[in-house]
Design a protein around this motif. Structure first.
Motif, PDB file in Angstrom:
ATOM      1  N   CYS A  65     -74.049 -13.357 -13.337  1.00  0.00           N
ATOM      2  CA  CYS A  65     -74.276 -11.939 -13.065  1.00  0.00           C
ATOM      3  C   CYS A  65     -74.127 -11.679 -11.570  1.00  0.00           C
ATOM      4  O   CYS A  65     -74.533 -12.502 -10.751  1.00  0.00           O
ATOM      5  N   GLN A  66     -73.566 -10.526 -11.248  1.00  0.00           N
ATOM      6  CA  GLN A  66     -73.417 -10.161  -9.842  1.00  0.00           C
ATOM      7  C   GLN A  66     -73.995  -8.767  -9.611  1.00  0.00           C
ATOM      8  O   GLN A  66     -73.730  -7.830 -10.375  1.00  0.00           O
ATOM      9  N   ASP A  67     -74.775  -8.664  -8.545  1.00  0.00           N
ATOM     10  CA  ASP A  67     -75.347  -7.387  -8.132  1.00  0.00           C
ATOM     11  C   ASP A  67     -74.236  -6.563  -7.480  1.00  0.00           C
ATOM     12  O   ASP A  67     -73.607  -7.009  -6.518  1.00  0.00           O
ATOM     13  N   GLY A  68     -73.977  -5.381  -8.017  1.00  0.00           N
ATOM     14  CA  GLY A  68     -72.905  -4.544  -7.505  1.00  0.00           C
ATOM     15  C   GLY A  68     -73.163  -3.986  -6.110  1.00  0.00           C
ATOM     16  O   GLY A  68     -72.237  -3.557  -5.437  1.00  0.00           O
ATOM     17  N   ILE A  69     -74.421  -4.016  -5.663  1.00  0.00           N
ATOM     18  CA  ILE A  69     -74.753  -3.483  -4.346  1.00  0.00           C
ATOM     19  C   ILE A  69     -74.776  -4.580  -3.287  1.00  0.00           C
ATOM     20  O   ILE A  69     -74.117  -4.487  -2.255  1.00  0.00           O
ATOM     21  N   THR A  70     -75.509  -5.661  -3.553  1.00  0.00           N
ATOM     22  CA  THR A  70     -75.656  -6.726  -2.553  1.00  0.00           C
ATOM     23  C   THR A  70     -74.612  -7.830  -2.692  1.00  0.00           C
ATOM     24  O   THR A  70     -74.403  -8.599  -1.770  1.00  0.00           O
ATOM     25  N   GLY A  71     -74.008  -7.955  -3.886  1.00  0.00           N
ATOM     26  CA  GLY A  71     -73.034  -9.022  -4.118  1.00  0.00           C
ATOM     27  C   GLY A  71     -73.666 -10.349  -4.502  1.00  0.00           C
ATOM     28  O   GLY A  71     -72.965 -11.312  -4.795  1.00  0.00           O
ATOM     29  N   SER A  72     -75.005 -10.429  -4.518  1.00  0.00           N
ATOM     30  CA  SER A  72     -75.664 -11.692  -4.871  1.00  0.00           C
ATOM     31  C   SER A  72     -75.436 -12.001  -6.354  1.00  0.00           C
ATOM     32  O   SER A  72     -75.259 -11.102  -7.178  1.00  0.00           O
ATOM     33  N   LYS A  73     -75.424 -13.303  -6.658  1.00  0.00           N
ATOM     34  CA  LYS A  73     -75.163 -13.760  -8.026  1.00  0.00           C
ATOM     35  C   LYS A  73     -76.346 -14.559  -8.555  1.00  0.00           C
ATOM     36  O   LYS A  73     -77.073 -15.198  -7.795  1.00  0.00           O
ATOM     37  N   HIS A  74     -76.519 -14.533  -9.870  1.00  0.00           N
ATOM     38  CA  HIS A  74     -77.505 -15.392 -10.542  1.00  0.00           C
ATOM     39  C   HIS A  74     -77.000 -15.690 -11.952  1.00  0.00           C
ATOM     40  O   HIS A  74     -76.090 -15.021 -12.454  1.00  0.00           O
ATOM     41  N   LEU A  75     -77.582 -16.718 -12.558  1.00  0.00           N
ATOM     42  CA  LEU A  75     -77.214 -17.108 -13.916  1.00  0.00           C
ATOM     43  C   LEU A  75     -78.246 -16.582 -14.896  1.00  0.00           C
ATOM     44  O   LEU A  75     -79.436 -16.499 -14.580  1.00  0.00           O
ATOM     45  N   ALA A  76     -77.785 -16.248 -16.091  1.00  0.00           N
ATOM     46  CA  ALA A  76     -78.671 -15.865 -17.188  1.00  0.00           C
ATOM     47  C   ALA A  76     -78.209 -16.630 -18.427  1.00  0.00           C
ATOM     48  O   ALA A  76     -77.019 -16.888 -18.606  1.00  0.00           O
ATOM     49  N   TYR A  77     -79.171 -17.000 -19.256  1.00  0.00           N
ATOM     50  CA  TYR A  77     -78.884 -17.791 -20.453  1.00  0.00           C
ATOM     51  C   TYR A  77     -79.421 -17.087 -21.689  1.00  0.00           C
ATOM     52  O   TYR A  77     -80.498 -16.501 -21.658  1.00  0.00           O
ATOM     53  N   GLY A  78     -78.666 -17.208 -22.776  1.00  0.00           N
ATOM     54  CA  GLY A  78     -79.144 -16.724 -24.059  1.00  0.00           C
ATOM     55  C   GLY A  78     -79.957 -17.811 -24.733  1.00  0.00           C
ATOM     56  O   GLY A  78     -80.057 -18.938 -24.224  1.00  0.00           O
ATOM     57  N   PRO A  79     -80.518 -17.533 -25.892  1.00  0.00           N
ATOM     58  CA  PRO A  79     -81.304 -18.542 -26.615  1.00  0.00           C
ATOM     59  C   PRO A  79     -80.401 -19.602 -27.252  1.00  0.00           C
ATOM     60  O   PRO A  79     -79.231 -19.337 -27.554  1.00  0.00           O
ATOM     61  N   TRP A  80     -80.944 -20.806 -27.444  1.00  0.00           N
ATOM     62  CA  TRP A  80     -80.242 -21.850 -28.189  1.00  0.00           C
ATOM     63  C   TRP A  80     -80.229 -21.420 -29.652  1.00  0.00           C
ATOM     64  O   TRP A  80     -81.265 -21.065 -30.209  1.00  0.00           O
ATOM     65  N   VAL A  81     -79.042 -21.434 -30.267  1.00  0.00           N
ATOM     66  CA  VAL A  81     -78.902 -21.056 -31.672  1.00  0.00           C
ATOM     67  C   VAL A  81     -78.021 -22.067 -32.389  1.00  0.00           C
ATOM     68  O   VAL A  81     -77.254 -22.795 -31.768  1.00  0.00           O
ATOM     69  N   GLY A  82     -78.118 -22.091 -33.708  1.00  0.00           N
ATOM     70  CA  GLY A  82     -77.299 -22.989 -34.518  1.00  0.00           C
ATOM     71  C   GLY A  82     -75.892 -22.453 -34.717  1.00  0.00           C
ATOM     72  O   GLY A  82     -75.534 -21.364 -34.254  1.00  0.00           O
ATOM     73  N   VAL A  83     -75.086 -23.225 -35.448  1.00  0.00           N
ATOM     74  CA  VAL A  83     -73.701 -22.865 -35.742  1.00  0.00           C
ATOM     75  C   VAL A  83     -73.676 -21.557 -36.538  1.00  0.00           C
ATOM     76  O   VAL A  83     -74.538 -21.308 -37.379  1.00  0.00           O
ATOM     77  N   THR A 100     -69.737 -11.457 -14.394  1.00  0.00           N
ATOM     78  CA  THR A 100     -68.472 -11.881 -13.782  1.00  0.00           C
ATOM     79  C   THR A 100     -67.866 -13.096 -14.482  1.00  0.00           C
ATOM     80  O   THR A 100     -66.690 -13.374 -14.306  1.00  0.00           O
ATOM     81  N   LEU A 101     -68.690 -13.829 -15.268  1.00  0.00           N
ATOM     82  CA  LEU A 101     -68.193 -15.006 -15.986  1.00  0.00           C
ATOM     83  C   LEU A 101     -69.047 -15.242 -17.216  1.00  0.00           C
ATOM     84  O   LEU A 101     -70.275 -15.170 -17.142  1.00  0.00           O
ATOM     85  N   VAL A 102     -68.388 -15.520 -18.349  1.00  0.00           N
ATOM     86  CA  VAL A 102     -69.089 -15.857 -19.591  1.00  0.00           C
ATOM     87  C   VAL A 102     -68.679 -17.272 -19.974  1.00  0.00           C
ATOM     88  O   VAL A 102     -67.494 -17.573 -20.082  1.00  0.00           O
ATOM     89  N   ASP A 103     -69.668 -18.129 -20.179  1.00  0.00           N
ATOM     90  CA  ASP A 103     -69.436 -19.523 -20.568  1.00  0.00           C
ATOM     91  C   ASP A 103     -70.480 -19.902 -21.613  1.00  0.00           C
ATOM     92  O   ASP A 103     -71.289 -19.060 -22.013  1.00  0.00           O
ATOM     93  N   TYR A 104     -70.471 -21.151 -22.062  1.00  0.00           N
ATOM     94  CA  TYR A 104     -71.493 -21.581 -23.015  1.00  0.00           C
ATOM     95  C   TYR A 104     -71.845 -23.041 -22.779  1.00  0.00           C
ATOM     96  O   TYR A 104     -71.113 -23.782 -22.122  1.00  0.00           O
ATOM     97  N   GLN A 105     -72.985 -23.447 -23.330  1.00  0.00           N
ATOM     98  CA  GLN A 105     -73.433 -24.835 -23.276  1.00  0.00           C
ATOM     99  C   GLN A 105     -73.731 -25.267 -24.709  1.00  0.00           C
ATOM    100  O   GLN A 105     -74.150 -24.452 -25.537  1.00  0.00           O
ATOM    101  N   THR A 106     -73.517 -26.554 -25.006  1.00  0.00           N
ATOM    102  CA  THR A 106     -73.822 -27.083 -26.336  1.00  0.00           C
ATOM    103  C   THR A 106     -74.750 -28.285 -26.215  1.00  0.00           C
ATOM    104  O   THR A 106     -74.819 -28.930 -25.187  1.00  0.00           O
TER     105      THR A 106
END
Length: 107
Positions: A65-83, A100-106
């Protein structure tokens, strides 16, 4: 040879056999638990999603995530879910934060 050394030498094959059996089992379990056929989505400027269609295990979305005013970035995570379940996360204040970027973890 004293009794302690003899007992130690006698136990060595049993310990090695246990390691030889445990290693393939641990490896097979970890490898078979990974989901696959995964896709990410970006339904709006503030949200990201991830879903995996095959395999076993779990997935979660990871968005930058990126702040449109300051430009600072941070990560956010969704819940762990099954297939075949959707993991969804949002950045926060939609009037200010954008994905600004969508990725996933397994696991």
């Amino acid at each position: 040879m004293n009794g302690k050394k003899l007992a130690s030498i006698a136990m060595t094959p049993l310990v090695l056999a246990g390691i030889a059996v445990a290693a393939p089992i641990a490896g097979a379990t970890a490898a078979s638990a990974k989901p696959s056929g995964c896709q990410v989505g970006h339904p709006d400027s503030n949200t990201g999603t991830a879903i995996c269609r095959t395999g076993t295990g779990q997935v979660r979305v990871k968005i930058t995530c990126q702040d449109g005013i300051t430009g600072s970035k941070h990560l956010a995570y969704g819940p762990w879910v099954g297939v075949n379940k959707l993991s969804k996360a949002a950045c926060g204040a939609p009037q200010r934060m954008i994905v600004t970027l969508v990725d996933y973890q397994t696991r």
